[in-house]
Design an enzyme around this catalytic site. Structure first.
Site, PDB file in Angstrom:
ATOM      1  N   GLY A  21       0.828  -1.213   0.000  1.00 51.88           N
ATOM      2  CA  GLY A  21       0.000   0.000   0.000  1.00 51.88           C
ATOM      3  C   GLY A  21       0.851   1.247   0.000  1.00 51.88           C
ATOM      4  O   GLY A  21       0.438   2.285   0.542  1.00 51.88           O
ATOM      5  N   GLY A  24      -0.525   4.688  -1.069  1.00 56.65           N
ATOM      6  CA  GLY A  24      -1.707   5.187  -0.389  1.00 56.65           C
ATOM      7  C   GLY A  24      -1.433   6.349   0.541  1.00 56.65           C
ATOM      8  O   GLY A  24      -0.296   6.805   0.729  1.00 56.65           O
ATOM      9  N   ASP A  25      -2.508   6.809   1.185  1.00 54.62           N
ATOM     10  CA  ASP A  25      -2.454   8.009   2.006  1.00 54.62           C
ATOM     11  C   ASP A  25      -1.629   7.806   3.273  1.00 54.62           C
ATOM     12  O   ASP A  25      -0.885   8.697   3.679  1.00 54.62           O
ATOM     13  CB  ASP A  25      -3.879   8.431   2.381  1.00 54.62           C
ATOM     14  CG  ASP A  25      -3.936   9.829   2.962  1.00 54.62           C
ATOM     15  OD1 ASP A  25      -3.479  10.773   2.288  1.00 54.62           O
ATOM     16  OD2 ASP A  25      -4.420   9.981   4.090  1.00 54.62           O
ATOM     17  N   LEU A  26      -1.749   6.646   3.915  1.00 56.34           N
ATOM     18  CA  LEU A  26      -0.992   6.404   5.144  1.00 56.34           C
ATOM     19  C   LEU A  26       0.504   6.432   4.874  1.00 56.34           C
ATOM     20  O   LEU A  26       1.276   7.036   5.633  1.00 56.34           O
ATOM     21  CB  LEU A  26      -1.399   5.065   5.764  1.00 56.34           C
ATOM     22  CG  LEU A  26      -0.608   4.633   6.996  1.00 56.34           C
ATOM     23  CD1 LEU A  26      -0.774   5.629   8.132  1.00 56.34           C
ATOM     24  CD2 LEU A  26      -1.035   3.240   7.451  1.00 56.34           C
ATOM     25  N   ALA A  27       0.937   5.769   3.812  1.00 55.40           N
ATOM     26  CA  ALA A  27       2.363   5.777   3.479  1.00 55.40           C
ATOM     27  C   ALA A  27       2.848   7.188   3.176  1.00 55.40           C
ATOM     28  O   ALA A  27       3.947   7.582   3.590  1.00 55.40           O
ATOM     29  CB  ALA A  27       2.626   4.860   2.291  1.00 55.40           C
ATOM     30  N   HIS A 248      -8.370   2.889  20.377  1.00 59.38           N
ATOM     31  CA  HIS A 248      -7.459   3.805  21.045  1.00 59.38           C
ATOM     32  C   HIS A 248      -7.735   3.944  22.547  1.00 59.38           C
ATOM     33  O   HIS A 248      -6.878   3.691  23.387  1.00 59.38           O
ATOM     34  CB  HIS A 248      -7.551   5.203  20.416  1.00 59.38           C
ATOM     35  CG  HIS A 248      -7.053   5.285  19.020  1.00 59.38           C
ATOM     36  ND1 HIS A 248      -5.896   4.675  18.593  1.00 59.38           N
ATOM     37  CD2 HIS A 248      -7.547   5.922  17.928  1.00 59.38           C
ATOM     38  CE1 HIS A 248      -5.714   4.931  17.310  1.00 59.38           C
ATOM     39  NE2 HIS A 248      -6.694   5.681  16.893  1.00 59.38           N
TER      40      HIS A 248
END
Length: 483
Positions: A21, A24-27, A248
């Site tokens: 991934g 993607g946005d997280l990376a 969380h």
């Protein structure tokens, strides 16, 4: 050969880090900037490679991946991608596409990275993929041989209920032993989580009163000012309770409520946290407020009749000797008045009433509180009553504040993801959730998931529905309500 330890602590063995991934946005926002920061800080091994991966339909060449990483670091990194340090980091980046029917390009890229490093480097997979793709990527890694002697970082959510969590754990365990699984929660990588452990267990001032005899209630409050920011597809299938509370806030509760561990190693910490989870009473839907901000149903991709909560607040109880009778209040939500990360411990009032109450105090009560703000670097505030100067014995609220930013240099401070990626490379599972713990939390959550109360509307920029006041009565939320 392992790299030499850095002056600040252990340095990992030689590694190939594989990001599934990677486009993607997280990376882009976290992983690539975080790895560059670790490299600049000298916390990565001398010999490492980073291999990005994605399905062939969205794959990049190695050159394009390096440019993608440069843009990500320029936008979200702490340091600009320039100079010899960037050129050195950039040279370690390659890319290999992977589809279930053809993992060959990724296998070849990893094998080339291993040859460049030499010896027997460790593999660490970071699955920065949507939850529904996690099991298939794990199967691909197992079938291709890339899981052999490798670790794997798994992103939240870890299922959406007990059945899906068990299914995900079973899928992971067919390929990876639990000792090599790192379920990542960036909240637990914050410096302030370690600060909680130090505050509790390293200070004889506090540990003797950290119990039901002295503490009346505990609040864990994580409001967010942002709305869903166009993530309707994810949010409609998840909601705040699954996304924030189970993942969380329950974990923070574990650190606040745990017994002193024998040591600070992973096994001891996890064992004590899991004991807290086993002692949690199931969530009572009657002690839950679900809210939805005005306009949520007008967001693109949201069902016009959606019952998805954008705010969740609940009262929990822990049925053990330390905490019996103490209420734990958890709250998180979108589009609220401010973004904060606060834990508040309310202390019982002393029995002696030798000091007359002013009218305001009669209405609000007297509050001795310990407030832990874990928005890095964080503060710790003790709230108490002191005599107001003058001839009369009049009391006034006072604060003593310890500010980490004023007390310590942040030159080598790590963001949550950076800390946890480093821990995973070192094989340290202390701040990662185990399968037993996450499945128990979904058991605790089951009554609410089966019978959720209806959502209540609230204005964007407020502190949520009015029923939040009733939920926490006779106490009050530490964070102020909007007027």
């Amino acid at each position: 050969m392992a790299a030499s330890p850095s002056p600040g602590g252990a340095t990992p063995d030689d590694h190939v880090i594989i990001i599934s991934g990677a486009t993607g946005d997280l990376a882009r926002r976290k992983l690539l900037p975080g790895l560059y920061h670790l490299a600049r800080a000298g916390l990565l091994p001398d010999r490492y490679r980073i291999v990005g991966s994605a399905p062939a339909a969205v794959a990049l060449s190695s050159e394009a991946f390096r440019e993608h990483a440069r843009e990500a670091v320029a936008e979200f990194g702490l340091a600009k991608p320039e100079g010899p340090q960037w050129l050195e980091f950039e040279s370690r980046l390659t890319f290999g596409a992977a589809d279930p029917e053809d993992p060959g390009p990724l296998v070849a890229a990893v094998q080339e990275a291993e040859r460049e490093i030499g010896g027997t480097p460790r593999l660490l997979h970071h699955l920065a993929v949507p939850p529904q793709a996690c099991a298939s990527v794990v199967q691909l890694l197992g079938a291709s041989g890339l899981a052999r002697n490798a670790g794997v970082i798994v992103e939240k959510p870890f299922g959406t209920d007990l059945a899906s969590a068990r299914a995900l754990n079973d899928a992971i365990h067919t390929v990876f032993d639990e000792s090599r699984v790192f379920r990542i929660d960036h909240f637990l990588g914050k410096e302030s989580v370690d600060n909680i452990l130090a505050l509790r267990f390293a200070n004889g001032l506090l540990e003797p009163i950290w119990n039901r005899d002295h503490i009346s209630h505990v609040q864990i409050d994580v409001p967010e000012h942002i709305d869903i920011q166009g993530r309707a597809h994810f949010f409609e299938g998840t909601g705040t309770f699954r996304d924030m509370i189970v993942t969380h806030l329950f974990q923070l509760l574990g650190f606040i409520a745990m017994e002193p561990p024998a040591t600070l190693d992973a096994n001891s910490l996890r064992a004590e946290k899991d004991k807290v989870f086993q002692s949690l009473r199931p969530v009572d839907p009657a002690r839950v407020v679900r809210g939805q901000y005005d306009g949520y149903r007008d967001e693109p991709g949201v069902d016009p009749a959606s019952d998805t909560e954008t705010l969740a607040a609940l009262r929990l109880e822990i049925d053990n000797w330390r905490w019996a009778g103490v209420s734990f209040y958890l709250r998180s939500g979108k589009a609220l008045a401010a973004s904060r990360h606060v834990i508040t411990l309310g202390f019982r009032e002393p029995p002696l009433r030798m000091f007359p109450l002013a009218a305001q105090e009669s209405a609000e009560g007297r509050h001795n509180e310990l407030v832990i703000d874990f928005n890095d670097p964080g503060t710790i505030t003790a709230r108490f009553l002191a005599k107001k100067p003058g001839p009369d014995m009049r009391l006034t609220p006072a604060d003593m504040v310890f500010d980490y930013a004023d007390s310590f240099s942040r030159d080598h401070a790590l963001e949550g993801y950076e800390r946890l990626i480093l821990d995973a490379m070192l094989g340290d599972q202390s701040l990662f959730t185990d399968a037993t713990g996450i499945e128990r939390l979904w058991e605790v959550a089951a009554p609410l998931l089966d019978s959720p109360p209806p959502v209540e509307p609230y204005a964007k920029g407020s502190w949520g529905p009015d029923s939040l006041t009733e939920l926490i009565r006779p106490y009050r939320w530490h964070l102020p309500r909007s007027s």
